[in-house]
Motif scaffolding. Structure first.
Motif, PDB file in Angstrom:
ATOM      1  N   CYS A 119       0.810  -1.193   0.159  1.00  0.00           N
ATOM      2  CA  CYS A 119      -0.024  -0.075  -0.184  1.00  0.00           C
ATOM      3  C   CYS A 119       0.883   1.314   0.051  1.00  0.00           C
ATOM      4  O   CYS A 119       1.901   1.247   0.662  1.00  0.00           O
ATOM      5  CB  CYS A 119      -0.854   0.077   1.224  1.00  0.00           C
ATOM      6  N   ASN A 120       0.441   2.259  -0.613  1.00  0.00           N
ATOM      7  CA  ASN A 120       1.106   3.703  -0.795  1.00  0.00           C
ATOM      8  C   ASN A 120       0.748   4.471   0.322  1.00  0.00           C
ATOM      9  O   ASN A 120       1.420   5.674   0.503  1.00  0.00           O
ATOM     10  CB  ASN A 120       0.935   4.352  -2.069  1.00  0.00           C
ATOM     11  N   PHE A 121      -0.138   4.119   1.053  1.00  0.00           N
ATOM     12  CA  PHE A 121      -0.676   4.807   2.400  1.00  0.00           C
ATOM     13  C   PHE A 121      -0.248   4.175   3.630  1.00  0.00           C
ATOM     14  O   PHE A 121       0.143   2.981   3.639  1.00  0.00           O
ATOM     15  CB  PHE A 121      -2.164   5.041   2.452  1.00  0.00           C
ATOM     16  N   ARG A 122      -0.236   4.956   4.815  1.00  0.00           N
ATOM     17  CA  ARG A 122       0.187   4.182   6.071  1.00  0.00           C
ATOM     18  C   ARG A 122      -0.720   4.812   7.037  1.00  0.00           C
ATOM     19  O   ARG A 122      -0.475   5.317   8.147  1.00  0.00           O
ATOM     20  CB  ARG A 122       1.457   4.831   6.383  1.00  0.00           C
ATOM     21  N   VAL A 135     -13.338  -4.390  -7.054  1.00  0.00           N
ATOM     22  CA  VAL A 135     -12.143  -3.655  -6.519  1.00  0.00           C
ATOM     23  C   VAL A 135     -12.309  -2.707  -5.519  1.00  0.00           C
ATOM     24  O   VAL A 135     -13.217  -1.978  -5.632  1.00  0.00           O
ATOM     25  CB  VAL A 135     -11.295  -3.382  -7.945  1.00  0.00           C
ATOM     26  N   ASP A 136     -11.433  -3.105  -4.574  1.00  0.00           N
ATOM     27  CA  ASP A 136     -11.510  -1.884  -3.378  1.00  0.00           C
ATOM     28  C   ASP A 136     -10.277  -0.934  -3.626  1.00  0.00           C
ATOM     29  O   ASP A 136      -9.077  -1.735  -3.841  1.00  0.00           O
ATOM     30  CB  ASP A 136     -11.352  -2.568  -1.844  1.00  0.00           C
ATOM     31  N   THR A 137     -10.510   0.326  -3.592  1.00  0.00           N
ATOM     32  CA  THR A 137      -9.441   1.156  -3.835  1.00  0.00           C
ATOM     33  C   THR A 137      -9.247   2.443  -3.006  1.00  0.00           C
ATOM     34  O   THR A 137     -10.296   2.823  -2.487  1.00  0.00           O
ATOM     35  CB  THR A 137      -9.463   1.461  -5.273  1.00  0.00           C
ATOM     36  N   ASN A 138      -8.283   2.733  -2.648  1.00  0.00           N
ATOM     37  CA  ASN A 138      -7.897   4.234  -1.854  1.00  0.00           C
ATOM     38  C   ASN A 138      -8.131   5.368  -2.962  1.00  0.00           C
ATOM     39  O   ASN A 138      -7.787   6.610  -2.544  1.00  0.00           O
ATOM     40  CB  ASN A 138      -6.896   4.124  -1.217  1.00  0.00           C
ATOM     41  N   GLY A 139      -8.336   5.000  -4.247  1.00  0.00           N
ATOM     42  CA  GLY A 139      -8.380   6.237  -5.160  1.00  0.00           C
ATOM     43  C   GLY A 139      -7.285   6.901  -5.342  1.00  0.00           C
ATOM     44  O   GLY A 139      -7.466   7.890  -6.391  1.00  0.00           O
ATOM     45  N   SER A 140      -6.045   6.575  -5.211  1.00  0.00           N
ATOM     46  CA  SER A 140      -4.842   7.340  -5.470  1.00  0.00           C
ATOM     47  C   SER A 140      -4.154   6.963  -6.950  1.00  0.00           C
ATOM     48  O   SER A 140      -3.070   7.593  -7.243  1.00  0.00           O
ATOM     49  CB  SER A 140      -3.870   7.003  -4.571  1.00  0.00           C
ATOM     50  N   PHE A 141      -5.204   6.084  -7.604  1.00  0.00           N
ATOM     51  CA  PHE A 141      -4.384   5.802  -9.138  1.00  0.00           C
ATOM     52  C   PHE A 141      -5.396   5.725  -9.985  1.00  0.00           C
ATOM     53  O   PHE A 141      -5.901   4.752 -10.456  1.00  0.00           O
ATOM     54  CB  PHE A 141      -4.007   4.266  -9.022  1.00  0.00           C
ATOM     55  N   PRO A 142      -5.897   7.052 -10.321  1.00  0.00           N
ATOM     56  CA  PRO A 142      -6.958   7.293 -11.264  1.00  0.00           C
ATOM     57  C   PRO A 142      -6.983   6.737 -12.805  1.00  0.00           C
ATOM     58  O   PRO A 142      -7.761   6.262 -13.258  1.00  0.00           O
ATOM     59  CB  PRO A 142      -7.266   8.791 -11.175  1.00  0.00           C
ATOM     60  N   LEU A 143      -5.499   6.914 -13.239  1.00  0.00           N
ATOM     61  CA  LEU A 143      -5.293   6.371 -14.528  1.00  0.00           C
ATOM     62  C   LEU A 143      -5.188   4.858 -14.660  1.00  0.00           C
ATOM     63  O   LEU A 143      -5.807   4.243 -15.575  1.00  0.00           O
ATOM     64  CB  LEU A 143      -3.803   6.563 -14.857  1.00  0.00           C
ATOM     65  N   PRO A 154     -11.335  14.769   3.903  1.00  0.00           N
ATOM     66  CA  PRO A 154     -11.523  15.873   2.981  1.00  0.00           C
ATOM     67  C   PRO A 154     -10.067  16.076   2.442  1.00  0.00           C
ATOM     68  O   PRO A 154      -8.951  15.848   3.049  1.00  0.00           O
ATOM     69  CB  PRO A 154     -11.687  17.025   3.873  1.00  0.00           C
ATOM     70  N   LEU A 155     -10.176  16.677   1.181  1.00  0.00           N
ATOM     71  CA  LEU A 155      -8.814  16.697   0.351  1.00  0.00           C
ATOM     72  C   LEU A 155      -7.605  17.328   1.109  1.00  0.00           C
ATOM     73  O   LEU A 155      -6.642  17.049   0.947  1.00  0.00           O
ATOM     74  CB  LEU A 155      -9.157  17.194  -0.889  1.00  0.00           C
ATOM     75  N   GLU A 156      -8.157  18.478   1.808  1.00  0.00           N
ATOM     76  CA  GLU A 156      -7.053  19.320   2.532  1.00  0.00           C
ATOM     77  C   GLU A 156      -6.385  18.471   3.681  1.00  0.00           C
ATOM     78  O   GLU A 156      -5.147  19.004   4.200  1.00  0.00           O
ATOM     79  CB  GLU A 156      -7.456  20.659   2.836  1.00  0.00           C
ATOM     80  N   LYS A 157      -6.983  17.519   4.116  1.00  0.00           N
ATOM     81  CA  LYS A 157      -6.304  16.839   5.251  1.00  0.00           C
ATOM     82  C   LYS A 157      -5.813  15.287   4.903  1.00  0.00           C
ATOM     83  O   LYS A 157      -5.510  14.736   5.920  1.00  0.00           O
ATOM     84  CB  LYS A 157      -7.485  16.453   6.236  1.00  0.00           C
ATOM     85  N   TYR A 158      -5.657  14.964   3.559  1.00  0.00           N
ATOM     86  CA  TYR A 158      -5.282  13.665   3.266  1.00  0.00           C
ATOM     87  C   TYR A 158      -4.093  13.247   3.630  1.00  0.00           C
ATOM     88  O   TYR A 158      -3.950  12.258   4.437  1.00  0.00           O
ATOM     89  CB  TYR A 158      -5.358  13.533   1.724  1.00  0.00           C
ATOM     90  N   GLY A 159      -3.073  13.969   3.417  1.00  0.00           N
ATOM     91  CA  GLY A 159      -1.758  13.732   3.927  1.00  0.00           C
ATOM     92  C   GLY A 159      -1.644  13.504   5.631  1.00  0.00           C
ATOM     93  O   GLY A 159      -0.818  12.570   5.776  1.00  0.00           O
ATOM     94  N   GLU A 160      -2.231  14.332   6.184  1.00  0.00           N
ATOM     95  CA  GLU A 160      -2.495  14.196   7.761  1.00  0.00           C
ATOM     96  C   GLU A 160      -2.831  13.064   8.068  1.00  0.00           C
ATOM     97  O   GLU A 160      -2.501  12.235   8.868  1.00  0.00           O
ATOM     98  CB  GLU A 160      -3.059  15.504   8.208  1.00  0.00           C
ATOM     99  N   ALA A 203       1.286   9.818   4.375  1.00  0.00           N
ATOM    100  CA  ALA A 203       1.990   9.559   3.269  1.00  0.00           C
ATOM    101  C   ALA A 203       1.947  10.487   2.141  1.00  0.00           C
ATOM    102  O   ALA A 203       0.674  11.454   2.382  1.00  0.00           O
ATOM    103  CB  ALA A 203       1.702   8.175   2.840  1.00  0.00           C
ATOM    104  N   PRO A 204       2.530  10.999   1.272  1.00  0.00           N
ATOM    105  CA  PRO A 204       2.551  11.892   0.316  1.00  0.00           C
ATOM    106  C   PRO A 204       1.438  11.223  -0.592  1.00  0.00           C
ATOM    107  O   PRO A 204       1.189  10.338  -0.912  1.00  0.00           O
ATOM    108  CB  PRO A 204       3.862  11.687  -0.518  1.00  0.00           C
ATOM    109  N   VAL A 205       0.497  12.333  -0.979  1.00  0.00           N
ATOM    110  CA  VAL A 205      -0.928  12.045  -1.751  1.00  0.00           C
ATOM    111  C   VAL A 205      -1.046  13.053  -2.741  1.00  0.00           C
ATOM    112  O   VAL A 205      -0.938  14.541  -2.053  1.00  0.00           O
ATOM    113  CB  VAL A 205      -2.059  11.709  -0.799  1.00  0.00           C
ATOM    114  N   ASN A 206      -1.583  13.151  -3.769  1.00  0.00           N
ATOM    115  CA  ASN A 206      -1.920  14.056  -4.645  1.00  0.00           C
ATOM    116  C   ASN A 206      -3.434  14.205  -4.583  1.00  0.00           C
ATOM    117  O   ASN A 206      -4.116  13.278  -5.151  1.00  0.00           O
ATOM    118  CB  ASN A 206      -1.551  14.037  -6.150  1.00  0.00           C
ATOM    119  N   PRO A 207      -4.119  15.163  -3.765  1.00  0.00           N
ATOM    120  CA  PRO A 207      -5.550  15.211  -3.715  1.00  0.00           C
ATOM    121  C   PRO A 207      -6.140  15.219  -4.764  1.00  0.00           C
ATOM    122  O   PRO A 207      -7.412  14.736  -5.061  1.00  0.00           O
ATOM    123  CB  PRO A 207      -5.779  16.489  -2.705  1.00  0.00           C
TER     124      PRO A 207
END
Length: 229
Positions: free
Chosen positions: A27-30, A97-105, A126-132, A136-140
């Motif tokens: 996973c790319n999130f933690r 498929v279950d996804t966290n939505g970070s790979f839209p392509l 919410p988008l402004e709190k995603y990284g928090e 992990a780094p994330v492009n909202p």
């Protein structure tokens, strides 16, 4: 495909279908409250299962299972996922498929190829709190892009959020509701500290039931069906 394990039978993971659940490793999130740390943290990975063995299992279960549900970890980071799904569909199975939505392509590619029958997206914050929240780094914009793809896909779907009291307020969850305005189905998932990536979250207090109910009521102005589970 890095396959951690499978659950051979489920009546609840794919609505209206009998399915097997495939758990991928990585996973790319933690997210500190994650209840599958053995699928997220490489040092906790088990031996796993070979793709050929999984396909052989699915071959034997034809006519007894309707579908598979692929979860993780984050399945869409698996380089062989699209090819794997094509093999599964050739056996006659429906695919969720279950996804966290970070790979839209990747999601778009699978939708364009008609490979998915159900999508469950976990909207973490919410988008402004995603990284928090995900630590992990994330492009909202990737998150917003995936939401748009799902809403416009014509494929059955659900959105869901695990409500963790130290990370999300009622207002935060309402902001998520605005992101998915017009969605047909949104699950608010109570956090249950049975196993977590961050041990400190084993002491996390659950959301108050009154707050859950009030938030659900406000969300129902934005989303067709809001379910607490």
């Amino acid at each position: 495909m890095k396959i951690g394990t499978i659950q051979r039978f489920s009546l609840i993971d794919f609505p209206g279908r009998i399915c097997a659940i495939v758990f991928t490793q990585g996973c790319n999130f933690r997210c500190p409250y994650c209840h599958n740390p053995e699928l997220v943290e490489p040092s906790l990975y088990g031996t796993g299962m070979a793709e050929r063995d999984l396909l052989a299992f699915l071959e034997r279960r034809r006519g007894k299972l309707d579908a598979i549900s692929i979860t993780g970890g984050e399945p869409l980071l698996q380089l062989g996922l699209t090819a794997f799904i094509e093999k599964v569909r050739a056996l006659g199975y429906l695919v969720k498929v279950d996804t966290n939505g970070s790979f839209p392509l990747v999601l778009k590619e699978m939708l364009d190829k008609g490979l998915l029958d159900y999508i469950a997206m976990d909207v973490k914050a919410p988008l402004e709190k995603y990284g928090e929240v995900v630590k992990a780094p994330v492009n909202p914009e990737n998150i917003a892009h995936s939401i748009r793809l799902i809403l416009n896909s014509g494929v059955d779907y659900e959105f869901k959020t695990t409500v963790v009291s130290s990370l999300l307020t009622g207002r935060d969850v309402e902001k998520i509701g605005t992101l998915i305005t017009g969605a047909k189905r949104y699950y608010l998932q109570r956090f249950v500290p049975s196993k977590t990536l961050d041990a400190a979250f084993m002491n996390e207090k659950p959301w108050d039931n009154n707050l859950l109910a009030a938030t659900k009521e406000r969300l129902e102005r934005l989303v067709s069906s809001v379910i607490i589970r």
